[in-house]
Design a protein around this motif. Structure first.
Motif, short mmCIF file in Angstrom:
data_model
loop_
_atom_site.label_atom_id
_atom_site.label_comp_id
_atom_site.label_asym_id
_atom_site.label_seq_id
_atom_site.Cartn_x
_atom_site.Cartn_y
_atom_site.Cartn_z
N UNK A 141 0.81 -1.22 0.00
CA UNK A 141 0.00 0.00 0.00
C UNK A 141 0.84 1.27 0.00
N UNK A 142 2.05 1.18 0.51
CA UNK A 142 2.96 2.35 0.56
C UNK A 142 3.79 2.48 -0.71
N UNK A 143 3.56 1.62 -1.70
CA UNK A 143 4.32 1.67 -2.95
C UNK A 143 5.54 0.80 -2.91
N UNK A 144 6.46 1.01 -3.85
CA UNK A 144 7.68 0.19 -3.89
C UNK A 144 8.60 0.54 -2.72
N UNK A 145 9.27 -0.49 -2.18
CA UNK A 145 10.15 -0.30 -1.04
C UNK A 145 11.38 -1.17 -1.18
N UNK A 146 12.50 -0.65 -0.71
CA UNK A 146 13.77 -1.36 -0.72
C UNK A 146 14.43 -1.18 0.64
N UNK A 147 14.78 -2.29 1.27
CA UNK A 147 15.43 -2.26 2.58
C UNK A 147 16.70 -3.10 2.53
N UNK A 148 17.69 -2.69 3.31
CA UNK A 148 18.88 -3.50 3.53
C UNK A 148 18.90 -3.88 5.00
N UNK A 149 19.10 -5.18 5.27
CA UNK A 149 19.18 -5.70 6.63
C UNK A 149 20.57 -6.29 6.82
N UNK A 150 21.27 -5.85 7.86
CA UNK A 150 22.64 -6.28 8.11
C UNK A 150 22.70 -7.31 9.25
N UNK A 151 23.84 -8.01 9.40
CA UNK A 151 23.96 -9.06 10.42
C UNK A 151 23.65 -8.60 11.84
N UNK A 152 23.84 -7.32 12.13
CA UNK A 152 23.56 -6.81 13.47
C UNK A 152 22.06 -6.71 13.74
N UNK A 153 21.25 -6.79 12.69
CA UNK A 153 19.81 -6.62 12.82
C UNK A 153 19.37 -5.21 12.48
N UNK A 154 20.31 -4.34 12.14
CA UNK A 154 19.92 -2.99 11.73
C UNK A 154 19.38 -3.03 10.31
N UNK A 155 18.40 -2.18 10.04
CA UNK A 155 17.83 -2.13 8.69
C UNK A 155 17.47 -0.69 8.35
#
Length: 185
Positions: A141-155
């Motif tokens: 619903x918010x449109x296209x999205x791109x996330x990066x998630x790292x080994x620490x759990x940060x995104x």
């Protein structure tokens, strides 16, 4: 004294303020094949290198891009077996959400749940951090999205991102292209 004496403990910070096991996991990511993602106005593209360790390996048996739900996909850099564990857990989380609410899981929520799993593995005994970073691409619903998630759990949410072996070159390339596109419109 260096950080090496702290590298066997997950929950002990080194004098420099680092969790050394996370540094090792990030090294595994940096050794992985280059992957990148680009968010556009009407979608997201994810891509990766698919170098095989030998010409004898069946190319169809190596899958670096996976579908989590009909509207969410993921690509990884780092350790393949670790990514498979996270893909399985993410699919299970998405299915549980669908069974409960009868609608697809929002991209941001699935990313948050996956990042939580990754973060929990940085502080639990008997396990190690995942040696993988993920680019999660989706549309809701918010449109296209791109996330990066790292080994620490940060995104983080990104317009474009890269990870893996040639991350510096790839990010420089993306930054130049993004800058040029911004001013050509």
């Amino acid at each position: 004294m260096g950080d090496s004496q702290y590298s066997f403990s997950l929950t002990t910070f080194s004098p420099s303020g680092k969790l050394v096991q996370i540094e090792h996991a990030l090294t595994a990511v940096g050794s992985g094949q280059t992957s990148l993602g680009i968010k556009a106005a009407n979608g997201v593209v994810i891509a990766t290198e698919k170098k095989l360790p030998s010409i004898l390996v069946d190319e169809t048996s190596v899958q670096k891009i996976q579908i989590l739900t009909p509207n969410i996909g993921v690509v990884y850099s780092g350790m393949g077996p670790d990514s498979r564990v996270l893909v399985r857990k993410s699919r299970k989380q998405a299915e549980q959400y669908y069974r409960l609410y009868k609608e697809p899981i929002p991209v941001t929520q699935l990313v948050r749940e996956t990042a939580t799993v990754m973060q929990e593995f940085t502080q639990s005994g008997g396990v190690r951090p995942f040696g993988v970073s993920l680019l999660v691409a989706g549309y809701d619903d918010k449109g296209p999205q791109l996330y990066q998630v790292d080994p620490s759990g940060s995104y983080f949410s990104w317009k474009a991102s890269a990870m893996g072996k040639n991350v510096s070159n790839a990010k420089t390339f993306l930054e130049k292209r993004c800058f040029m596109l911004k001013f050509s419109m």
